[in-house]
Design an enzyme around this catalytic site. Structure first.
Site, PDB file in Angstrom:
ATOM      1  N   CYS A   1      38.884 -47.263  69.735  1.00  0.00           N
ATOM      2  CA  CYS A   1      37.718 -48.030  70.218  1.00  0.00           C
ATOM      3  C   CYS A   1      36.956 -47.282  71.308  1.00  0.00           C
ATOM      4  O   CYS A   1      35.800 -47.581  71.579  1.00  0.00           O
ATOM      5  CB  CYS A   1      38.163 -49.392  70.733  1.00  0.00           C
ATOM      6  SG  CYS A   1      39.111 -50.296  69.516  1.00  0.00           S
TER       7      CYS A   1
ATOM      8  N   HIS B   1      33.409 -52.910  75.573  1.00  0.00           N
ATOM      9  CA  HIS B   1      33.946 -52.951  74.209  1.00  0.00           C
ATOM     10  C   HIS B   1      34.192 -54.409  73.825  1.00  0.00           C
ATOM     11  O   HIS B   1      34.729 -55.182  74.614  1.00  0.00           O
ATOM     12  CB  HIS B   1      35.250 -52.148  74.154  1.00  0.00           C
ATOM     13  CG  HIS B   1      35.983 -52.293  72.861  1.00  0.00           C
ATOM     14  ND1 HIS B   1      35.347 -52.206  71.638  1.00  0.00           N
ATOM     15  CD2 HIS B   1      37.297 -52.534  72.597  1.00  0.00           C
ATOM     16  CE1 HIS B   1      36.247 -52.385  70.686  1.00  0.00           C
ATOM     17  NE2 HIS B   1      37.428 -52.581  71.235  1.00  0.00           N
TER      18      HIS B   1
ATOM     19  N   ASN C   1      35.546 -57.262  66.466  1.00  0.00           N
ATOM     20  CA  ASN C   1      35.836 -55.958  67.053  1.00  0.00           C
ATOM     21  C   ASN C   1      35.572 -54.879  66.002  1.00  0.00           C
ATOM     22  O   ASN C   1      36.291 -54.795  65.009  1.00  0.00           O
ATOM     23  CB  ASN C   1      37.307 -55.951  67.503  1.00  0.00           C
ATOM     24  CG  ASN C   1      37.731 -54.641  68.141  1.00  0.00           C
ATOM     25  OD1 ASN C   1      37.018 -53.646  68.067  1.00  0.00           O
ATOM     26  ND2 ASN C   1      38.901 -54.650  68.758  1.00  0.00           N
TER      27      ASN C   1
END
Ligand code: UT7
Length: 330
Positions: A113, A254, A284
């Site tokens: 990520c 994030h 996500n």
């Protein structure tokens, strides 16, 4: 020479996977997912739509918004943990081909990520050293390709998509990326892992039967470490650069879990107006999460030239990264 964040583009597949859809697949509920994660729905790519397709679409938008041609790009960096092919060719090479660019340096970054912000640090270094003029940094994921849709602890979280930006050389210090910090601690490698295929678990029927090709996460432990690390990371980069959290126009974390974002935002005294949220509609999307969020506020007319962005991310590795930069586009 300085590096400026010149333009942004993104792509989200049209297929929507809602919490109601997931209720039919695993033992979960819309209420649980919403309360524990803030996610209402996520986008899932078609079976014939791959990571490089999404990355190439986002890239074309970013290049056009920078008023450049693909041939002006002299480095392509693609951050992904769901590449088109497991080890070669890199997704960046395939995106280069889809953009019609020949004879260009192109490679992938594997930092989960955190990959997009890692990519920014690479672009900044290449430009400041005078080696490159226009770097395309892409975060693209077909995360659905490594999700086990029988595992309720992971399948509710992830989605597919891509974002891309052009980082360009400038002599004007006022529009330069101020700082990027990227770091890792491999002692937490087993918190978030796709066990196969790899040299540890080469692909065999047994590996497939055991589902080792799917992402595994120690969710609650990752959650706690994420809050702690993200908060500290932002405090450090703000302090290092003599910037207050109230100076930030857009805090773009994030998008892993609304509760993580809320806890970090509160600890840093960020107001609701500063914090950018897309988790409710995209879930996500790993390396694509931050550039998709930047694109979201850009397309909503909320991101103006010169406004200060603070990026903050955390992911498998474990890796984390933050950046402070003004928006240098129109
Ligand atoms: O992007 C990279 C970084 N990733 C992250 O930062 C993700 C971090 N982790 C998280 O977002 C959260 O840990 C989750 C959303 C994954 C889980 O939330 P949690 O509050 O940490 O829940 P938990 O894992 O402690 O589980 C609580 C309960 C368990 O049941 P018992 O043992 O208390 O009976 C789970 O089995 O919730 C259960 N559970 C679910 N129930 C309904 C877990 N997943 C689900 C589900 N639906 N989908």
């Amino acid at each position: 020479m300085f590096a400026k964040f010149h333009s942004i583009g993104a792509y989200a597949p049209s297929n929507v996977l809602s919490n109601a859809d997931l209720e039919k697949m695993v033992d979960t509920s819309d209420e649980w997912i919403l309360k524990r994660t803030g996610i209402r729905e996520r986008r899932i790519a078609n079976s014939d739509e791959v990571t490089s397709d999404m990355g190439a679409i986002a890239s074309k938008i970013a290049i056009k918004r920078a008023k450049l041609e693909p041939q002006d790009i002299d480095l392509i960096v693609c951050a992904t943990v769901t590449p088109d092919y497991f080890n070669m060719p890199s997704t960046a090479c395939i995106i280069a081909d889809k953009l019609g660019v020949r004879d260009v340096q192109a490679f992938d970054i594997s930092a989960a990520c955190s990959g997009f912000v890692y990519g920014l640090s690479v672009a900044k270094a290449f430009i400041e050293s005078g080696m490159k003029k226009h770097v395309l940094v892409i975060g693209a994921e077909k995360f659905s390709s490594i999700v086990d849709y029988r595992d309720r602890t992971t399948c509710i979280l992830f989605g597919d998509g891509a974002g891309a930006c052009v980082i360009s050389a400038t002599e004007d210090r006022s529009e330069a990326i101020i700082d990027v910090n990227a770091s890792a601690d491999g002692s937490y490698a087993d918190f978030l892992v796709t066990p196969a295929p790899g040299s540890v678990n080469p692909l065999t029927q047994k590996v497939l039967d055991e589902g080792l090709n799917f992402v595994k996460m120690r969710g609650n432990e990752t959650f706690k470490l994420a809050v702690k690390t993200l908060t500290k990371d932002v405090r450090d980069i703000l302090k290092k650069n003599g910037i207050n959290s109230s100076d930030i126009d857009h805090f773009i974390p994030h998008q892993a879990n609304y509760r993580i974002i809320k806890a970090v935002g509160d600890a840093l005294k960020m107001t609701e107006r500063q914090v950018v949220l897309t988790i409710q509609k995209y879930g996500n999307t790993s390396a694509a999460s931050i550039p998709m969020a930047i694109n979201d506020i850009y397309e909503a007319g909320r991101l103006k030239r010169g406004e200060l962005m603070l990026l903050d991310t955390f992911g498998g590795g474990l890796t984390w990264a933050s950046a402070i930069l003004p928006f240098g586009g129109d």
